[in-house]
Write an enzyme that holds these catalytic residues in place. Sequence first.
Site, short mmCIF file in Angstrom:
data_model
loop_
_atom_site.label_atom_id
_atom_site.label_comp_id
_atom_site.label_asym_id
_atom_site.label_seq_id
_atom_site.Cartn_x
_atom_site.Cartn_y
_atom_site.Cartn_z
N CYS A 130 -2.40 -3.35 6.97
CA CYS A 130 -1.93 -3.24 8.36
C CYS A 130 -2.36 -1.90 8.94
O CYS A 130 -2.78 -0.99 8.20
CB CYS A 130 -0.41 -3.42 8.43
SG CYS A 130 0.54 -1.96 7.94
N GLU A 167 0.84 -1.20 0.00
CA GLU A 167 0.00 0.00 0.00
C GLU A 167 0.88 1.26 0.00
O GLU A 167 0.56 2.25 -0.67
CB GLU A 167 -0.92 0.01 1.23
CG GLU A 167 -1.93 -1.12 1.26
CD GLU A 167 -1.41 -2.37 1.94
OE1 GLU A 167 -0.19 -2.63 1.93
OE2 GLU A 167 -2.24 -3.11 2.48
N1 THU Z 1 2.28 -6.51 3.95
C1 THU Z 1 1.84 -5.63 2.99
O1 THU Z 1 2.54 -5.33 2.03
N2 THU Z 1 0.60 -5.10 3.15
C2 THU Z 1 -0.27 -5.43 4.14
O2 THU Z 1 -1.34 -4.88 4.20
C3 THU Z 1 0.09 -6.46 5.12
C4 THU Z 1 1.52 -6.86 5.13
C5 THU Z 1 3.61 -7.11 3.77
C6 THU Z 1 4.67 -6.59 4.68
C7 THU Z 1 5.66 -7.74 4.68
O3 THU Z 1 6.52 -7.60 3.56
C8 THU Z 1 4.79 -8.97 4.46
O4 THU Z 1 3.54 -8.49 3.99
C9 THU Z 1 4.56 -9.79 5.72
O5 THU Z 1 4.10 -9.01 6.76
#
Ligand code: THU
Length: 130
Positions: free
Chosen positions: A83, A52
Amino acid sequence: MSLLETARAVREHAYAPYSRFKVGAAIRAESGAVYAGCNVENVAYPQGTCAEAGAIAAMVAGGDTRIAEVCVIADSPNPVPPCGGCRQKLREFAGGDVRVTMATTDGKTLVMTMDQLLPGAFAASHMERR
Ligand code: THU
């Protein structure tokens, strides 16, 4: 290409050697332009960035600052919500009624609004004394 297809395609470029959890995000700006981002991890784990955040950076670099629609996709049993930090980052540029579609690579989707994802969001108004 739909916003979901854009998110699915950019997810393939995710750099996630540590979590092995690839995420793709796509934003449609109010201008109609579409911006994509993927997660980019780092050996110093906290330096990694979410999909995001990448899509938001691309949007701002492209000259847009208002979000009309968001889509996030991951290979997960259930649709993965942004997140907490990304909810706040998205809310900076998205109204409370903006729809966020969360999708799994095998076709499940869940749609929630920004207000549902981040109720009671901290806003500029909270810094006003009166
Ligand atoms: N991650 C995202 O890119 N977006 C989210 O909304 C949740 C988590 C990524 C961060 C990290 O590289 C991986 O997912 C595991 O947490």
